[in-house]
Design a protein around this motif. Sequence first.
Motif, mmCIF file in Angstrom:
data_model
loop_
_atom_site.group_PDB
_atom_site.id
_atom_site.type_symbol
_atom_site.label_atom_id
_atom_site.label_comp_id
_atom_site.label_asym_id
_atom_site.label_seq_id
_atom_site.Cartn_x
_atom_site.Cartn_y
_atom_site.Cartn_z
ATOM 1 N N ASP A 84 7.840 40.706 14.751
ATOM 2 C CA ASP A 84 6.990 40.647 13.564
ATOM 3 C C ASP A 84 6.544 39.230 13.225
ATOM 4 O O ASP A 84 5.403 38.999 12.879
ATOM 5 C CB ASP A 84 7.704 41.252 12.359
ATOM 6 C CG ASP A 84 7.746 42.761 12.427
ATOM 7 O OD1 ASP A 84 7.015 43.327 13.261
ATOM 8 O OD2 ASP A 84 8.507 43.354 11.649
ATOM 9 N N ASP A 85 7.446 38.266 13.286
ATOM 10 C CA ASP A 85 7.142 36.897 12.860
ATOM 11 C C ASP A 85 7.404 35.934 14.008
ATOM 12 O O ASP A 85 8.470 35.341 14.105
ATOM 13 C CB ASP A 85 8.006 36.537 11.649
ATOM 14 C CG ASP A 85 7.655 35.185 11.075
ATOM 15 O OD1 ASP A 85 6.551 34.689 11.352
ATOM 16 O OD2 ASP A 85 8.488 34.627 10.343
ATOM 17 N N LEU A 86 6.416 35.763 14.875
ATOM 18 C CA LEU A 86 6.599 34.903 16.040
ATOM 19 C C LEU A 86 6.481 33.422 15.683
ATOM 20 O O LEU A 86 7.116 32.583 16.296
ATOM 21 C CB LEU A 86 5.583 35.255 17.121
ATOM 22 C CG LEU A 86 5.716 36.664 17.703
ATOM 23 C CD1 LEU A 86 4.607 36.916 18.711
ATOM 24 C CD2 LEU A 86 7.066 36.844 18.343
ATOM 25 N N GLN A 87 5.662 33.082 14.696
ATOM 26 C CA GLN A 87 5.458 31.687 14.340
ATOM 27 C C GLN A 87 6.503 31.169 13.359
ATOM 28 O O GLN A 87 6.689 29.972 13.227
ATOM 29 C CB GLN A 87 4.061 31.511 13.739
ATOM 30 C CG GLN A 87 2.942 31.807 14.708
ATOM 31 C CD GLN A 87 2.932 30.841 15.876
ATOM 32 O OE1 GLN A 87 3.187 29.648 15.709
ATOM 33 N NE2 GLN A 87 2.643 31.347 17.056
ATOM 34 N N GLY A 88 7.176 32.057 12.655
ATOM 35 C CA GLY A 88 8.126 31.638 11.625
ATOM 36 C C GLY A 88 9.280 30.823 12.169
ATOM 37 O O GLY A 88 9.669 29.809 11.587
ATOM 38 N N ALA A 89 9.852 31.239 13.279
ATOM 39 C CA ALA A 89 10.988 30.503 13.850
ATOM 40 C C ALA A 89 10.561 29.117 14.318
ATOM 41 O O ALA A 89 11.313 28.151 14.163
ATOM 42 C CB ALA A 89 11.587 31.291 14.999
ATOM 43 N N ALA A 90 9.376 29.005 14.854
ATOM 44 C CA ALA A 90 8.892 27.696 15.310
ATOM 45 C C ALA A 90 8.708 26.749 14.132
ATOM 46 O O ALA A 90 9.052 25.563 14.214
ATOM 47 C CB ALA A 90 7.583 27.858 16.065
ATOM 48 N N TRP A 91 8.199 27.247 13.032
ATOM 49 C CA TRP A 91 8.003 26.390 11.858
ATOM 50 C C TRP A 91 9.331 26.068 11.178
ATOM 51 O O TRP A 91 9.494 24.994 10.608
ATOM 52 C CB TRP A 91 7.047 27.044 10.869
ATOM 53 C CG TRP A 91 5.624 26.945 11.331
ATOM 54 C CD1 TRP A 91 4.857 27.948 11.804
ATOM 55 C CD2 TRP A 91 4.828 25.760 11.395
ATOM 56 N NE1 TRP A 91 3.629 27.473 12.173
ATOM 57 C CE2 TRP A 91 3.578 26.127 11.918
ATOM 58 C CE3 TRP A 91 5.048 24.436 11.067
ATOM 59 C CZ2 TRP A 91 2.560 25.219 12.113
ATOM 60 C CZ3 TRP A 91 4.028 23.531 11.255
ATOM 61 C CH2 TRP A 91 2.801 23.916 11.778
ATOM 62 N N ARG A 92 10.292 26.987 11.224
ATOM 63 C CA ARG A 92 11.600 26.710 10.623
ATOM 64 C C ARG A 92 12.333 25.600 11.365
ATOM 65 O O ARG A 92 13.090 24.838 10.772
ATOM 66 C CB ARG A 92 12.448 27.975 10.585
ATOM 67 C CG ARG A 92 12.092 28.883 9.439
ATOM 68 C CD ARG A 92 13.149 29.955 9.254
ATOM 69 N NE ARG A 92 13.293 30.833 10.401
ATOM 70 C CZ ARG A 92 12.561 31.915 10.612
ATOM 71 N NH1 ARG A 92 11.625 32.255 9.756
ATOM 72 N NH2 ARG A 92 12.762 32.663 11.671
#
Length: 52
Positions: free
Chosen positions: A32-40
């Motif tokens: 669902d959230d592929l970009q969220g982990a990269a930004w975290r």
Amino acid sequence: MNMLIYLIPIALLMGGMGLLAFLWSLKSGQYDDLQGAAWRILAEDETDRRKP
């Protein structure tokens, strides 16, 4: 040639298990959230800072 009698059903079973695992991961929201982990990783949190 007799070995193919065993290998083909095993390969089909393993492929089906992989497909079921992939469909389960889709249903459970793994993608669902592929970009969220990269930004975290890049975000700097207040808890990460060490005060001298």
